[in-house]
Enzyme design. Sequence first.
Site, PDB file in Angstrom:
ATOM      1  N   GLU A  37     -22.703 -10.716 -18.350  1.00 13.70           N
ATOM      2  CA  GLU A  37     -23.966 -10.949 -17.912  1.00 13.70           C
ATOM      3  C   GLU A  37     -24.619  -9.923 -19.111  1.00 13.70           C
ATOM      4  O   GLU A  37     -25.753 -11.032 -19.281  1.00 13.70           O
ATOM      5  CB  GLU A  37     -24.197 -10.213 -16.381  1.00 13.70           C
ATOM      6  CG  GLU A  37     -25.266 -10.624 -16.164  1.00 13.70           C
ATOM      7  CD  GLU A  37     -25.508 -10.429 -15.076  1.00 13.70           C
ATOM      8  OE1 GLU A  37     -24.736  -9.865 -13.959  1.00 13.70           O
ATOM      9  OE2 GLU A  37     -27.345 -10.239 -14.150  1.00 13.70           O
ATOM     10  N   ASP A  41     -26.798 -12.382 -21.921  1.00 16.43           N
ATOM     11  CA  ASP A  41     -27.974 -12.291 -21.367  1.00 16.43           C
ATOM     12  C   ASP A  41     -28.947 -12.185 -22.977  1.00 16.43           C
ATOM     13  O   ASP A  41     -29.704 -12.969 -23.335  1.00 16.43           O
ATOM     14  CB  ASP A  41     -28.776 -11.037 -20.776  1.00 16.43           C
ATOM     15  CG  ASP A  41     -30.342 -10.985 -20.718  1.00 16.43           C
ATOM     16  OD1 ASP A  41     -30.867 -11.136 -20.085  1.00 16.43           O
ATOM     17  OD2 ASP A  41     -30.351 -10.167 -21.449  1.00 16.43           O
ATOM     18  N   GLU A 111     -25.016 -16.836 -16.553  1.00 16.38           N
ATOM     19  CA  GLU A 111     -25.496 -15.649 -18.098  1.00 16.38           C
ATOM     20  C   GLU A 111     -24.056 -14.885 -18.253  1.00 16.38           C
ATOM     21  O   GLU A 111     -23.832 -15.202 -20.065  1.00 16.38           O
ATOM     22  CB  GLU A 111     -26.077 -14.381 -18.143  1.00 16.38           C
ATOM     23  CG  GLU A 111     -27.957 -14.273 -17.760  1.00 16.38           C
ATOM     24  CD  GLU A 111     -28.368 -13.930 -17.858  1.00 16.38           C
ATOM     25  OE1 GLU A 111     -30.010 -13.472 -18.357  1.00 16.38           O
ATOM     26  OE2 GLU A 111     -28.015 -12.546 -16.775  1.00 16.38           O
TER      27      GLU A 111
END
Lengths: 219, 219
Positions: A37, A41, A111
Site C-alpha cells: 500500500e 500510494d 493502493e
Amino acid sequence: MVGSKPFNLSLYKLAIKHAAAAEETVNGMKISNERLEYLGDAVLGAVVAEFLFIKYPFRDEGFLTETRSRMVNREALNHIAIKLGLSKIIEEEYRGKNVGTHKSIYGDALEAMVGAVYLDRGYEFCKKFILRRIIIHFDLDSIINTTTNFKSKVIEWSQKENSSVDFRTVSIDGSQRFKEFVVELLINNEPVATGKGATKKKAEQEAAKNACEILNIAV
Amino acid sequence: MVGSKPFNLSLYKLAIKHAAAAEETVNGMKISNERLEYLGDAVLGAVVAEFLFIKYPFRDEGFLTETRSRMVNREALNHIAIKLGLSKIIEEEYRGKNVGTHKSIYGDALEAMVGAVYLDRGYEFCKKFILRRIIIHFDLDSIINTTTNFKSKVIEWSQKENSSVDFRTVSIDGSQRFKEFVVELLINNEPVATGKGATKKKAEQEAAKNACEILNIAV
C-alpha cells in the site's frame, strides 16, 4: 482487472490481505498488504501528478496539488475500488474471518494493488493500468468545481452538537509581501485545531480542515 | 549533472527558474519552475519509496514512510542540491537580479530538475538519475538513527525566547483498543499547534512537530 495475466500471482494475493486479516509468521511478523500500500500510494501519486500536469498545462502547482490530493484521498479510492469490483474479492477473502469493518479497507487494497502491478510489470504498464482502470472513474469536473468549504462544515456540525465555534488569530508573521497568519479554531472556547496561511481567510480554512479531521466531521 | 545530453534543454532551463525570478508573459502568467517542482516531487517520492521498499524488506510501512519523509524534506534536498553544484548554477542565473534569499530555493530547483529529467527522458532514466545522483548522497544510517525529538526542540527554543511551553490534552476519543489523543501545545498560554496520536506521548510529539513548522524552529 489488471488487463493482463500476472507474472507473479502471489503479489496480487498479498495486495488484498489487510493487516487485520494477516496471519503471523513464526517470528512474529505479520504479512499484510501494508508495505504494498505504501509503495502503491507513491506510484499512484506520481502517475496522477503527471496526468494532471499534462491535462492542465496552464494551471499552477497549487491547483494541481489540490486536485491530486482530492483524487488520491481515502474516500475517492474506496469508491473506485467498489466500482472495480475489488470490494467483492475482498469480502470473499474475508468470509468467515472475524475482521472488523474498516472504512478504507477497499481503498487501501486498491493502493496495494497498484503496488503489486508496479512490482510485477514495471512503471509503464502500471501507469497504463492507473490511467485506464482508475483515473477513468474520476468525475474530474465535479472534483475541480467542488470546493469543500471546511469552515461551513464545522459550523454545520457545531449547530447539531449545540457547540460554539470561534476563530482566533494567534500570530501574524512575515514582511509586507509575504505574510503568514496563524489562526486557531475553538469549540466551546476549547482550542481544537490551528491553521496557517497567507491570508486570514486561508488560515481559517486550514484550521477548519484540520478540525474536520480531528473531530471526524465528514466532508 | 544528469549524466547525458538533454533532448529538450529548455526544460532544464525552466527547472532553475524560481517564481521570484520569473518573468511575466503578456497574459500575466508567470513562467517558473513551480509546476516542474510539483511533478518532480511526485516522481522523487515514488522512486525513494521503491528504493526503501527494496532495501528494507523486513521493515513495516511506518518505518518506510517516516524514512522517506526525512529523505525528501526541504532541508535534506537543499543540502544535496548544494553538493550537486546546482546552487552555483542558480546563483549564476540570479546574479544582478533582485531575488530575495529563499531557504529552500536549491531544494525546490532539485525537485524541478527531477521533473525535467522525467519529462525529457522518461521514468526509467529518471529513476537511475535519482538513484545515482541524489540518493547516493544520503547518509541513511544517520537518517534512520536520528529520531528528531520535536518536543525538546520546542523546549530549547522556548528557553532562548524566555517563553513557557505547556501541553494540554484536548480530547480522548475511541474505544479501549483504538484510542486517539488530541493534545495542544501552548506557548505563553497561547495555543500554537495541535497534534493527535494513539498515545499521549505521540500526540505531544506531533503537536511539537507542528509547532516547529509554525514557529520556524530548525529541526
